[in-house]
Design an enzyme around this catalytic site. Structure first.
Site, short mmCIF file in Angstrom:
data_model
loop_
_atom_site.label_atom_id
_atom_site.label_comp_id
_atom_site.label_asym_id
_atom_site.label_seq_id
_atom_site.Cartn_x
_atom_site.Cartn_y
_atom_site.Cartn_z
NE ARG A 1 -5.21 0.93 4.99
CZ ARG A 1 -3.97 1.29 5.92
NH1 ARG A 1 -4.68 1.70 6.91
NH2 ARG A 1 -2.93 1.38 5.65
NE ARG B 1 -5.73 -2.61 12.28
CZ ARG B 1 -4.52 -1.94 12.56
NH1 ARG B 1 -3.94 -2.55 13.32
NH2 ARG B 1 -5.08 -0.74 11.87
NE ARG C 1 -4.46 -8.76 10.22
CZ ARG C 1 -3.57 -9.36 10.94
NH1 ARG C 1 -3.31 -10.41 10.80
NH2 ARG C 1 -2.98 -8.26 11.43
CG ASP D 1 0.01 -2.02 2.45
OD1 ASP D 1 -1.13 -2.39 3.17
OD2 ASP D 1 0.90 -2.43 2.62
CE1 TYR E 1 5.08 2.78 5.97
CE2 TYR E 1 4.81 3.78 3.55
CZ TYR E 1 4.42 3.50 4.86
OH TYR E 1 2.90 4.33 5.93
#
Ligand code: CP3
Length: 328
Positions: A3, A7, A16, A52, A128
């Site tokens: 990653r 953020r 974003r 992703d 998931y």
């Protein structure tokens, strides 16, 4: 860094604010810009394309939302019928934005900066797809595996088949290596790992058939070694719970290792970042090693600390590195 984008970077947060997460993934201009942000800011040696692991779940037919609380699949896979409805897809049409982003990155960066493609490993993606979201223990996925082992294996097989074409499209677009993320394999016992997760992962690695190096990330996987090494991957990426030099002694020099600084170290004081990073490099003497975090960078990390990690690592590698021939 896992990653790399994210953020902790103000320029990522600025994008974003204007664009939803999936919109960034699906718009090559934005995906390229966000992929390049950590390269420009930190001077990392390779660039992972922004996307992703859940993107193929949507292309296989599941509804996908990716909000601030993480991924959500409101119609999870729970029955044989749900598994049979999952479709193989053509990545060049249904996820065209991804190979396109890779092509643009390769063009922009030139031949000396590797661009990495990636996908989720079958077990982690299945977690998931069955659970619908990230949930401690993934009880629904495990329960499916226990009650319907044959159907669950079919689910993993379908994910593996879809992932092979998905990764091949990324390689054709110019990915220099691909990474498979098995973030949740640590939830499995060794027996279940060997019976379910491992064969589907091996199917993908052999499906790629040596086209480019495969990096296989496993988290909290100490109890799964050396089975993980039978995946066939060229590089094993591990978290901070593993001792890199012990792993090298166990696996030998032919498998390269990636990792494994605890992302929380980057929240600490500079001296600790320097110490842990240098020790991590020294553990393998700079040979057959891709320095990395053991899991994703935390959003609270300062840009200065991320830079310090990269610079310390690059300096330490220069000091330690021996010619590649000496460890082969
Ligand atoms: O370095 C990069 O920027 C590459 C892009 C990348 C993302 N996700 C972007 C992302 C990669 C390689 C991933 C992989 C991924 N996605 C994994 C495997 C690796 C890991 O971290 O364990 C998993 C399990 C996912 C699923 C996922 N995506 C979760 C659980 C979350 C929410 C949790 C979180 O950290 O926010 C996401 C969202 C996500 N994917 C973000 C990013 C940068 C957060 C960004 C945002 O909210 O804007």
């Amino acid at each position: 860094m896992m990653r790399q984008a994210g953020r902790y970077l103000p320029e990522y947060r600025a994008i974003r604010e204007e664009h939803a997460f999936l919109e960034v993934c699906k718009t090559p201009d934005l995906a390229v810009e966000v992929s390049l942000q950590p390269f420009c800011r930190l001077g990392v040696d390779a660039v992972i394309v922004f996307s992703d692991i859940l993107i193929p779940a949507e292309a296989m037919g599941l509804r996908l939302e990716l909000g601030d609380a993480g991924p959500n699949l409101p119609e999870p896979v729970r029955t044989r019928n749900d598994v049979e409805k999952l479709r193989l897809f053509d990545p060049e049409t249904e996820t065209a934005f991804l190979p396109e982003a890779i092509r643009r990155l390769v063009r922009e960066l030139g031949p000396n900066v590797p661009v990495l493609g990636f996908a989720g490993a079958p077990w982690t993606l299945a977690c998931y797809m069955v659970e619908g979201q990230a949930k401690e223990g993934f009880a629904a996925a495990k329960s499916f595996l226990l009650h319907e082992p044959k159907i669950f294996r079919e689910l993993l097989h379908r994910i593996a088949l879809a992932t092979i074409t998905y990764l091949k499209a990324q390689i054709a677009a110019g990915a220099a290596a691909v990474q498979l993320f098995d973030t949740w394999c640590g939830e499995l016992s060794l027996g279940d790992y060997e019976n379910f997760a491992l064969p589907a992962t091996q199917e993908i690695v052999s499906g790629i058939a040596g086209a480019v190096p495969v990096i296989h990330y496993t988290k909290a996987s100490h109890h799964l070694f050396p089975a993980v090494a039978r995946s066939g991957a060229d590089v094993l990426s591990v978290d901070w719970r593993m001792d890199l030099s012990a792993l090298r002694a166990e696996l030998g020099p032919r498998i390269a290792l990636q990792g494994n600084v605890d992302p929380a170290v980057l929240l600490g004081p500079s001296e600790e970042i320097r110490r842990v990073t240098s020790e991590t490099v020294a553990a393998l003497g700079g040979a057959g090693h891709i320095l990395n975090l053991g899991h994703g960078i935390l959003p609270q990390t300062t840009v200065e600390n991320a830079q310090l990690f990269v610079q310390t690592g690059q300096r330490a590698l220069l000091q330690e590195a021996k010619p590649a021939a000496s460890w082969r």
